[in-house]
Write a protein that holds these residues in place. Structure first.
Motif, mmCIF file in Angstrom:
data_model
loop_
_atom_site.group_PDB
_atom_site.id
_atom_site.type_symbol
_atom_site.label_atom_id
_atom_site.label_comp_id
_atom_site.label_asym_id
_atom_site.label_seq_id
_atom_site.Cartn_x
_atom_site.Cartn_y
_atom_site.Cartn_z
ATOM 1 N N PRO A 93 -3.282 3.544 5.562
ATOM 2 C CA PRO A 93 -2.894 4.836 4.839
ATOM 3 C C PRO A 93 -2.598 6.011 5.462
ATOM 4 O O PRO A 93 -2.270 7.101 5.294
ATOM 5 C CB PRO A 93 -4.212 4.944 3.795
ATOM 6 C CG PRO A 93 -4.632 3.425 3.860
ATOM 7 C CD PRO A 93 -4.209 2.843 5.083
ATOM 8 N N ILE B 223 0.886 -1.236 0.016
ATOM 9 C CA ILE B 223 0.121 -0.048 0.092
ATOM 10 C C ILE B 223 0.887 1.022 0.052
ATOM 11 O O ILE B 223 1.762 1.357 0.635
ATOM 12 C CB ILE B 223 -1.122 0.125 1.151
ATOM 13 C CG1 ILE B 223 -1.777 -1.178 1.365
ATOM 14 C CG2 ILE B 223 -1.595 1.141 1.215
ATOM 15 C CD1 ILE B 223 -2.546 -1.292 2.418
ATOM 16 N N GLN C 29 -3.558 6.964 -3.660
ATOM 17 C CA GLN C 29 -3.464 5.691 -3.018
ATOM 18 C C GLN C 29 -3.234 4.695 -3.791
ATOM 19 O O GLN C 29 -4.015 4.629 -4.832
ATOM 20 C CB GLN C 29 -4.382 5.461 -1.809
ATOM 21 C CG GLN C 29 -4.215 4.064 -1.108
ATOM 22 C CD GLN C 29 -5.190 3.998 0.163
ATOM 23 O OE1 GLN C 29 -5.449 5.045 0.874
ATOM 24 N NE2 GLN C 29 -5.514 2.942 0.124
ATOM 25 N N CYS D 205 0.832 5.817 -0.538
ATOM 26 C CA CYS D 205 0.337 6.825 -0.577
ATOM 27 C C CYS D 205 1.401 8.089 -1.162
ATOM 28 O O CYS D 205 2.514 7.849 -0.815
ATOM 29 C CB CYS D 205 0.036 7.357 0.874
ATOM 30 S SG CYS D 205 -1.425 6.353 1.555
ATOM 31 N N PRO E 101 -8.968 8.766 -3.015
ATOM 32 C CA PRO E 101 -9.710 7.628 -2.471
ATOM 33 C C PRO E 101 -10.776 8.089 -1.538
ATOM 34 O O PRO E 101 -10.863 9.003 -0.821
ATOM 35 C CB PRO E 101 -8.568 7.020 -1.684
ATOM 36 C CG PRO E 101 -7.275 8.159 -1.617
ATOM 37 C CD PRO E 101 -7.704 8.911 -2.829
ATOM 38 N N ASP F 119 -1.892 12.963 -2.565
ATOM 39 C CA ASP F 119 -3.140 12.310 -1.822
ATOM 40 C C ASP F 119 -3.638 11.287 -2.856
ATOM 41 O O ASP F 119 -4.770 10.657 -2.430
ATOM 42 C CB ASP F 119 -4.116 13.329 -1.736
ATOM 43 C CG ASP F 119 -3.742 14.381 -0.514
ATOM 44 O OD1 ASP F 119 -2.961 13.892 0.196
ATOM 45 O OD2 ASP F 119 -4.126 15.556 -0.644
ATOM 46 N N ARG G 233 0.490 8.359 5.438
ATOM 47 C CA ARG G 233 0.252 9.997 5.059
ATOM 48 C C ARG G 233 0.928 10.539 6.208
ATOM 49 O O ARG G 233 1.636 11.882 6.121
ATOM 50 C CB ARG G 233 -1.212 10.327 4.965
ATOM 51 C CG ARG G 233 -1.802 9.891 3.769
ATOM 52 C CD ARG G 233 -2.987 10.628 3.280
ATOM 53 N NE ARG G 233 -4.067 10.581 4.340
ATOM 54 C CZ ARG G 233 -4.881 9.487 4.592
ATOM 55 N NH1 ARG G 233 -4.740 8.435 4.055
ATOM 56 N NH2 ARG G 233 -5.711 9.559 5.706
ATOM 57 N N ARG H 177 -9.253 5.688 2.693
ATOM 58 C CA ARG H 177 -8.454 6.717 2.888
ATOM 59 C C ARG H 177 -8.127 6.474 4.532
ATOM 60 O O ARG H 177 -7.083 6.917 5.025
ATOM 61 C CB ARG H 177 -8.727 7.988 2.559
ATOM 62 C CG ARG H 177 -7.888 8.964 2.850
ATOM 63 C CD ARG H 177 -8.427 10.343 2.307
ATOM 64 N NE ARG H 177 -9.399 10.702 3.131
ATOM 65 C CZ ARG H 177 -10.720 11.036 2.399
ATOM 66 N NH1 ARG H 177 -10.835 10.714 1.131
ATOM 67 N NH2 ARG H 177 -11.889 11.200 3.297
ATOM 68 N N GLN I 66 -2.307 0.271 -4.627
ATOM 69 C CA GLN I 66 -2.151 -0.873 -3.910
ATOM 70 C C GLN I 66 -1.931 -2.024 -4.921
ATOM 71 O O GLN I 66 -2.294 -1.923 -6.024
ATOM 72 C CB GLN I 66 -3.609 -1.126 -3.576
ATOM 73 C CG GLN I 66 -3.834 -2.651 -2.630
ATOM 74 C CD GLN I 66 -5.353 -2.572 -2.130
ATOM 75 O OE1 GLN I 66 -5.505 -2.387 -1.011
ATOM 76 N NE2 GLN I 66 -6.213 -3.607 -3.061
#
Length: 183
Positions: free
Chosen positions: A171, A133, A141, A135, A161, A139, A175, A166, A143
């Motif tokens: 995530p 995953i 995302q 980020c 997302p 902003d 972030r 999110r 996978q």
């Protein structure tokens, strides 16, 4: 404006990370990665990847809390995030981010099995899944999923997302690490 070229370059870098993990085999400890913009100019994104050093023992601590019960790896990720973003430790995170690898533009977390709340990490047939995953600073995302034994992966890039994705632990941690490292 979000660059589709940057998103494609990040997705490609994440695919390489997962392929390297697959080449090494299964049953590896989780790994945190920084994604760096190392392009000599803005017209052709080029993404460098560097592992964030985490003592392997951190991933093992949760295995000893309750004998026979293993807590999910996101619990360890949450603890690492909390530790690295404290006022007295965030300097070390920023030093790592400011190395000679270009500008930090993303973070990623790789783990195996049913250990994350951010994705379905167990195939409907009960086969484990490796999930990566990521980020980025736009902003987005990312996978990358691989069912154990599968020859290929499934990659998803979400430009915006939804909150249900999110706001899950992985995530949020990524972030937060990205934000603190870039500050």
């Amino acid at each position: 404006m979000k660059s589709p070229d940057r998103a494609a370059a990040i997705a490609a870098a994440l695919t390489v990370i997962e392929q390297d993990a697959d080449d090494r085999g299964w049953n590896a400890r989780p790994t945190l990665f920084g994604l760096f913009d190392i392009a000599p100019h803005r017209h052709a994104p080029w993404i460098g990847v560097r592992e964030l050093p985490v003592d392997e023992g951190v991933w093992q601590l949760h295995e000893h809390i309750v004998p026979g019960l293993r807590l999910p790896y996101w619990v360890g990720l949450k603890a690492i995030t909390k530790h690295l973003t404290l006022p007295h430790t965030v300097t070390a995170l920023r030093r790592w981010a400011c190395g000679d690898s270009g500008a930090l533009i993303g973070m990623a977390f790789l783990c195996e099995g049913g250990d994350t709340d951010a994705a379905s990490t167990v195939h409907p047939d009960g086969v484990p899944v490796r999930v990566l995953i990521g980020c980025d600073s736009d902003d987005r995302q990312y996978q990358v999923l691989r069912v154990r034994g599968a020859a290929s992966t499934t990659t998803t890039v979400l430009d915006s997302p939804p909150a249900a994705v999110r706001d899950t632990v992985v995530p949020q941690c990524l972030r937060r690490l990205l934000s603190c490292a870039r500050a």
